[in-house]
Write a protein that holds these residues in place. Structure first.
Motif, PDB file in Angstrom:
ATOM      1  N   GLN A  16     -11.432   6.026  -1.551  1.00 16.62           N
ATOM      2  CA  GLN A  16     -10.093   5.425  -1.501  1.00 16.62           C
ATOM      3  C   GLN A  16      -9.036   6.519  -1.346  1.00 16.62           C
ATOM      4  O   GLN A  16      -8.111   6.399  -0.553  1.00 16.62           O
ATOM      5  N   THR A  46      -9.960  -1.538   3.978  1.00 13.77           N
ATOM      6  CA  THR A  46     -10.325  -1.952   2.622  1.00 13.77           C
ATOM      7  C   THR A  46     -10.015  -0.850   1.614  1.00 13.77           C
ATOM      8  O   THR A  46      -9.422  -1.104   0.564  1.00 13.77           O
ATOM      9  N   HIS A  47     -10.428   0.390   1.925  1.00 17.84           N
ATOM     10  CA  HIS A  47     -10.175   1.512   1.022  1.00 17.84           C
ATOM     11  C   HIS A  47      -8.674   1.708   0.813  1.00 17.84           C
ATOM     12  O   HIS A  47      -8.225   1.917  -0.321  1.00 17.84           O
ATOM     13  N   SER A  82      -6.250  -0.519   1.225  1.00 19.47           N
ATOM     14  CA  SER A  82      -5.702  -1.656   0.487  1.00 19.47           C
ATOM     15  C   SER A  82      -5.995  -1.531  -0.995  1.00 19.47           C
ATOM     16  O   SER A  82      -5.112  -1.743  -1.838  1.00 19.47           O
ATOM     17  N   ARG A  83      -7.216  -1.177  -1.324  1.00 22.00           N
ATOM     18  CA  ARG A  83      -7.586  -1.005  -2.734  1.00 22.00           C
ATOM     19  C   ARG A  83      -6.817   0.142  -3.377  1.00 22.00           C
ATOM     20  O   ARG A  83      -6.410   0.061  -4.539  1.00 22.00           O
ATOM     21  N   HIS A 140      -3.231  -1.000  -3.931  1.00 21.16           N
ATOM     22  CA  HIS A 140      -3.205  -1.960  -5.037  1.00 21.16           C
ATOM     23  C   HIS A 140      -3.376  -1.231  -6.381  1.00 21.16           C
ATOM     24  O   HIS A 140      -2.651  -1.505  -7.342  1.00 21.16           O
ATOM     25  N   ALA A 141      -4.330  -0.311  -6.447  1.00 20.14           N
ATOM     26  CA  ALA A 141      -4.579   0.430  -7.687  1.00 20.14           C
ATOM     27  C   ALA A 141      -3.367   1.287  -8.063  1.00 20.14           C
ATOM     28  O   ALA A 141      -2.975   1.340  -9.234  1.00 20.14           O
TER      29      ALA A 141
END
Length: 188
Positions: free
Chosen positions: A138, A168-169, A171-172, A175-176
């Motif tokens: 990420q 995906t990475h 976005s995560r 978000h994190a």
């Protein structure tokens, strides 16, 4: 084909950002210097004859591979030897600053109070800490997309994964980071 001067100029232009990216990944300045130096040597030795426009993506890929190699070597060493220094906290008080290049407009610099300057510096430190705490893939995707300003396709090629995985990475990671910063009362 890249001339010797073009290759040298390219390496000078990416040196600092590559080092900072490596420090985020490995959390060890000496190892990061070795990784960047090794990456630059490999680019010069194996791909120095490539066109200049191909060098950025090639370098990012080599840097990623050298970083992965470093982690593999560390895993092997840790399996064989137990080193107590691995359990010590890393000192983050160096002159390394993720957001050191943020420039304020001249009027905001004139009107900014010491309190605002201190608060901004504290927020930047929190952001740096949260980026460093992200899982490796990420963090790598996030830094390539938003620090290196690479597009999704370039990031996917450099990381050796699909464009969907990069999205995906990222976005995560976003978000994190958002969740962690919000928990600390920071809203951007």
């Amino acid at each position: 084909m890249a001339t010797e001067k073009e290759l040298s100029d390219f390496l000078k232009s990416v040196e600092r950002r590559a080092f900072k990216r490596s420090v985020y990944h490995v959390r060890d300045e000496e190892a990061a210097l070795d990784i960047v130096q090794d990456s630059m040597m490999k680019l010069a030795e194996h791909y120095g004859d490539k066109p200049v426009n191909e060098l950025p993506l090639l370098f990012q890929r080599i840097l990623s591979n050298c970083t992965l190699d470093w982690f593999r070597r560390q895993k092997t060493r840790k399996a064989l030897f137990s080193n107590l220094s691995d359990f010590e906290n890393l000192d983050d008080d160096g002159d390394f600053d993720l957001l050191e290049h943020i420039q304020l407009s001249s009027e905001s610099q004139e009107s900014e109070s010491a309190e605002d300057t201190t608060r901004r510096a504290q927020i930047f430190r929190e952001i740096e800490e949260q980026i460093a705490a992200l899982p490796g893939r990420q963090r790598e995707a996030f830094l390539m997309r938003y620090w290196e300003e690479m597009d999704v396709a370039e990031t996917a090629a450099a990381m050796g994964c699909s464009e969907g995985s990069v999205k995906t990475h990222c976005s995560r990671a976003v978000h994190a980071l958002s969740k962690a910063l919000k928990a600390k009362g920071i809203s951007l």
